[in-house]
Design an enzyme around this catalytic site. Structure first.
Site, PDB file in Angstrom:
ATOM      1  N   ALA A 100       2.697 -16.576 -15.499  1.00 47.96           N
ATOM      2  CA  ALA A 100       2.377 -17.799 -14.747  1.00 47.96           C
ATOM      3  C   ALA A 100       1.878 -17.439 -13.356  1.00 47.96           C
ATOM      4  O   ALA A 100       0.881 -17.986 -12.868  1.00 47.96           O
ATOM      5  CB  ALA A 100       3.617 -18.687 -14.642  1.00 47.96           C
ATOM      6  N   TYR A 146       6.067 -14.014 -15.068  1.00 54.12           N
ATOM      7  CA  TYR A 146       5.067 -13.121 -14.455  1.00 54.12           C
ATOM      8  C   TYR A 146       3.658 -13.607 -14.814  1.00 54.12           C
ATOM      9  O   TYR A 146       2.771 -13.686 -13.952  1.00 54.12           O
ATOM     10  CB  TYR A 146       5.310 -11.697 -14.959  1.00 54.12           C
ATOM     11  CG  TYR A 146       4.317 -10.654 -14.486  1.00 54.12           C
ATOM     12  CD1 TYR A 146       4.302 -10.223 -13.163  1.00 54.12           C
ATOM     13  CD2 TYR A 146       3.410 -10.069 -15.377  1.00 54.12           C
ATOM     14  CE1 TYR A 146       3.403  -9.242 -12.737  1.00 54.12           C
ATOM     15  CE2 TYR A 146       2.517  -9.085 -14.957  1.00 54.12           C
ATOM     16  CZ  TYR A 146       2.509  -8.685 -13.633  1.00 54.12           C
ATOM     17  OH  TYR A 146       1.625  -7.709 -13.222  1.00 54.12           O
ATOM     18  N   ILE A 191      -0.702   0.476 -16.591  1.00 54.22           N
ATOM     19  CA  ILE A 191      -1.035   1.526 -15.618  1.00 54.22           C
ATOM     20  C   ILE A 191       0.245   2.271 -15.230  1.00 54.22           C
ATOM     21  O   ILE A 191       1.315   1.646 -15.082  1.00 54.22           O
ATOM     22  CB  ILE A 191      -1.695   0.909 -14.351  1.00 54.22           C
ATOM     23  CG1 ILE A 191      -2.832  -0.072 -14.737  1.00 54.22           C
ATOM     24  CG2 ILE A 191      -2.196   2.000 -13.412  1.00 54.22           C
ATOM     25  CD1 ILE A 191      -3.976   0.512 -15.532  1.00 54.22           C
ATOM     26  N   ALA A 219       0.811  -1.228   0.000  1.00 61.46           N
ATOM     27  CA  ALA A 219       0.000   0.000   0.000  1.00 61.46           C
ATOM     28  C   ALA A 219       0.843   1.275   0.000  1.00 61.46           C
ATOM     29  O   ALA A 219       0.296   2.364   0.082  1.00 61.46           O
ATOM     30  CB  ALA A 219      -0.934  -0.005   1.207  1.00 61.46           C
ATOM     31  N   ASN A 266      -2.531  -6.787  -3.419  1.00 61.63           N
ATOM     32  CA  ASN A 266      -2.008  -5.880  -4.435  1.00 61.63           C
ATOM     33  C   ASN A 266      -0.506  -6.012  -4.667  1.00 61.63           C
ATOM     34  O   ASN A 266      -0.052  -5.892  -5.802  1.00 61.63           O
ATOM     35  CB  ASN A 266      -2.346  -4.436  -4.025  1.00 61.63           C
ATOM     36  CG  ASN A 266      -1.568  -3.417  -4.822  1.00 61.63           C
ATOM     37  OD1 ASN A 266      -1.904  -3.119  -5.966  1.00 61.63           O
ATOM     38  ND2 ASN A 266      -0.483  -2.887  -4.247  1.00 61.63           N
TER      39      ASN A 266
HETATM   40  N1  LIG Z   1       1.043  -1.159 -13.299  1.00 61.74           N
HETATM   41  C1  LIG Z   1       0.512  -2.008 -14.180  1.00 61.74           C
HETATM   42  O1  LIG Z   1       0.488  -1.726 -15.388  1.00 61.74           O
HETATM   43  C2  LIG Z   1      -0.070  -3.296 -13.733  1.00 61.74           C
HETATM   44  C3  LIG Z   1      -0.701  -4.090 -14.678  1.00 61.74           C
HETATM   45  C4  LIG Z   1      -1.256  -5.313 -14.285  1.00 61.74           C
HETATM   46  C5  LIG Z   1      -1.174  -5.721 -12.977  1.00 61.74           C
HETATM   47  N2  LIG Z   1      -0.530  -4.922 -12.077  1.00 61.74           N
HETATM   48  C6  LIG Z   1      -0.447  -5.434 -10.699  1.00 61.74           C
HETATM   49  O2  LIG Z   1      -0.885  -4.435  -9.797  1.00 61.74           O
HETATM   50  C7  LIG Z   1      -0.233  -4.609  -8.541  1.00 61.74           C
HETATM   51  C8  LIG Z   1       0.317  -3.276  -8.082  1.00 61.74           C
HETATM   52  O3  LIG Z   1       1.309  -2.879  -8.981  1.00 61.74           O
HETATM   53  P1  LIG Z   1       1.767  -1.371  -9.221  1.00 61.74           P
HETATM   54  O4  LIG Z   1       1.610  -1.119 -10.662  1.00 61.74           O
HETATM   55  O5  LIG Z   1       1.135  -0.491  -8.232  1.00 61.74           O
HETATM   56  O6  LIG Z   1       3.331  -1.552  -8.958  1.00 61.74           O
HETATM   57  P2  LIG Z   1       4.381  -0.795  -8.052  1.00 61.74           P
HETATM   58  O7  LIG Z   1       4.162   0.660  -8.078  1.00 61.74           O
HETATM   59  O8  LIG Z   1       5.695  -1.352  -8.465  1.00 61.74           O
HETATM   60  O9  LIG Z   1       4.029  -1.317  -6.573  1.00 61.74           O
HETATM   61  C9  LIG Z   1       4.266  -2.642  -6.230  1.00 61.74           C
HETATM   62  C10 LIG Z   1       3.962  -2.821  -4.763  1.00 61.74           C
HETATM   63  O10 LIG Z   1       4.314  -4.172  -4.423  1.00 61.74           O
HETATM   64  C11 LIG Z   1       5.272  -4.152  -3.373  1.00 61.74           C
HETATM   65  N3  LIG Z   1       6.276  -5.204  -3.500  1.00 61.74           N
HETATM   66  C12 LIG Z   1       7.043  -5.479  -4.575  1.00 61.74           C
HETATM   67  N4  LIG Z   1       7.881  -6.484  -4.287  1.00 61.74           N
HETATM   68  C13 LIG Z   1       7.638  -6.844  -3.000  1.00 61.74           C
HETATM   69  C14 LIG Z   1       8.146  -7.839  -2.140  1.00 61.74           C
HETATM   70  N5  LIG Z   1       9.101  -8.691  -2.516  1.00 61.74           N
HETATM   71  N6  LIG Z   1       7.654  -7.930  -0.880  1.00 61.74           N
HETATM   72  C15 LIG Z   1       6.689  -7.077  -0.474  1.00 61.74           C
HETATM   73  N7  LIG Z   1       6.158  -6.123  -1.253  1.00 61.74           N
HETATM   74  C16 LIG Z   1       6.611  -6.025  -2.506  1.00 61.74           C
HETATM   75  C17 LIG Z   1       5.958  -2.805  -3.469  1.00 61.74           C
HETATM   76  O11 LIG Z   1       6.532  -2.497  -2.223  1.00 61.74           O
HETATM   77  P3  LIG Z   1       8.029  -1.852  -2.117  1.00 61.74           P
HETATM   78  O12 LIG Z   1       7.862  -0.381  -2.326  1.00 61.74           O
HETATM   79  O13 LIG Z   1       8.458  -2.231  -0.756  1.00 61.74           O
HETATM   80  O14 LIG Z   1       8.839  -2.490  -3.207  1.00 61.74           O
HETATM   81  C18 LIG Z   1       4.793  -1.916  -3.855  1.00 61.74           C
HETATM   82  O15 LIG Z   1       4.048  -1.557  -2.738  1.00 61.74           O
HETATM   83  C19 LIG Z   1       0.826  -5.688  -8.754  1.00 61.74           C
HETATM   84  O16 LIG Z   1       0.352  -6.910  -8.288  1.00 61.74           O
HETATM   85  C20 LIG Z   1       0.982  -5.728 -10.262  1.00 61.74           C
HETATM   86  O17 LIG Z   1       1.428  -6.978 -10.716  1.00 61.74           O
HETATM   87  C21 LIG Z   1       0.019  -3.722 -12.401  1.00 61.74           C
END
Ligand SMILES: NC(=O)c1ccc[n+]([C@@H]2O[C@H](COP(=O)([O-])OP(=O)(O)OC[C@H]3O[C@@H](n4cnc5c(N)ncnc54)[C@H](OP(=O)(O)O)[C@@H]3O)[C@@H](O)[C@H]2O)c1
Lengths: 242, 79
Positions: free
Chosen positions: A152, A150, A183, A12, A85
């Site tokens: 998978a 990813y 996004i 978050a 998330n």
């Molecule tokens: N952005 C897109 O286009 C998109 C598209 C499809 C799906 N999604 C999905 O949406 C979700 C949110 O993504 P986002 O776009 O908001 O990405 P983001 O800005 O990179 O945020 C990812 C979040 O996950 C946390 N995280 C990453 N690795 C971690 C780990 N090893 N342990 C604990 N926390 C971890 C991060 O925390 P830290 O700050 O501590 O790293 C951050 O809070 C994800 O599941 C992603 O796969 C995103």
């Protein structure tokens, strides 16, 4: 719309997770901000006000996750919503993907999400209040070259969503997922301008989505307005063609 | 923690009579104790004794006798 609901959101501190926390707070919920970055989580909690509570633990450590839920049970007693998330994405062709990288993505994107639902569902005891929203992906739904590991991990989360929607329906818990396209978050921070442009060209609406747009959908799924929706993977991709 | 609390948890969760709650009663032996009811039973035990059971213990809780054994681990001692 989310008045008096208690919602746990993983990851978050930034991106879609942060936007979801902001929207949920604005709609009246108490939000538990889960993640590994204590400094950022505390900062976000401070900015969001007294209904935001930072919970710092390793989302992938079985014992720490159990302790986090024991803490919620002891201090709050129940949960109304969970947003799985937190996620990571390593882009590489299959031949250049180490099994370690595959494992890391599965551990966070799939296994941690599974354990969170397993424990959260046991705290969703108020009738009609249980809502789980998973962050799947257009990549897991349709596949994408260079993203098989990813994909998978996200396709597995789709399977979990559909199966647990059936299993937890008996307890009136709704389990859904959103499948975002492209996004604007740090998830793509390593993409070049050219790569971004190429992807945006595949999006019907001709732009990236915003974290807020995804958060609005997630908050709807967490609300009573979505009480009859379960087992759905809802695309939010601006008409993207993969 | 009394044995009657444990019995009551089984009665409430499984919708059976107190007489049916014997040490020998086992999971899946009666229709009322299927996998869905098992999770309701776990919730009832957790609420009654204010504990949070581990997944391994939820899996292992295959009879009333086993439930008593497991609850001992959580400092719950139905006499
Ligand atoms: N952005 C897109 O286009 C998109 C598209 C499809 C799906 N999604 C999905 O949406 C979700 C949110 O993504 P986002 O776009 O908001 O990405 P983001 O800005 O990179 O945020 C990812 C979040 O996950 C946390 N995280 C990453 N690795 C971690 C780990 N090893 N342990 C604990 N926390 C971890 C991060 O925390 P830290 O700050 O501590 O790293 C951050 O809070 C994800 O599941 C992603 O796969 C995103």
């Amino acid at each position: 719309m989310l008045q008096d609901k208690v919602i746990l959101i993983t990851g978050a501190n930034r991106g879609i997770g942060l936007a979801t926390a902001q929207v949920c707070i604005a709609l009246g919920a108490t939000v538990l901000l889960a993640g590994r970055n204590e400094v950022q989580l505390e900062l976000v909690a401070e900015q969001l006000g007294e209904r935001a509570i930072a919970m710092c633990y390793d989302l992938t450590d079985e014992t720490q996750v159990k302790q986090a839920f024991a803490h919620i049970k002891q201090h709050i007693g129940h949960l109304d919503g969970l947003v799985n998330n937190a996620g990571m994405m390593h882009n590489a062709p299959a031949a250049m993907t180490s099994l370690d990288s595959l494992q890391q993505q599965l551990t966070l994107n799939t296994v941690a999400a599974f354990q969170h639902i397993q424990l959260a569902s046991r705290l969703m005891r108020k009738p009609g209040c249980g809502r789980v929203v998973n962050l799947c992906s257009i990549v897991g739904e349709r596949g994408a070259a260079g993203q098989s590991a990813y994909a998978a991990s996200k396709a597995a989360l789709t399977g979990i969503t559909k199966s647990l929607a059936k299993e937890l329906a008996a307890q009136q818990i709704c389990v859904n997922a959103v499948a975002p396209g492209f996004i604007d978050t740090e998830l793509h921070s390593d993409f070049s301008d050219k790569q971004r442009e190429n992807i945006i060209n595949t999006v019907g609406l001709g732009r990236m989505g915003t974290p807020r747009e995804v958060a609005d959908l997630i908050s709807f799924l967490l609300s009573d307005h979505a009480a009859y929706i379960t087992g759905q993977i809802i695309g939010i991709d601006g008409g993207m063609q993969l | 923690m009394s044995e009657s609390q444990l019995t009551q948890a089984f009665v409430t969760a499984l919708g059976i009579s107190a007489e049916q709650v014997t040490d020998e009663l086992t999971y899946n032996e009666i229709d009322a104790w299927d996998s869905t009811a098992h999770m309701i039973l776990i919730a009832e035990l957790e609420d009654t004794f204010d504990i949070m059971l581990d997944t391994d213990d939820i899996i292992d809780m295959s009879s009333v006798a086993k439930a008593k054994q497991i609850l001992h681990k959580y400092q719950v001692n139905p006499e």
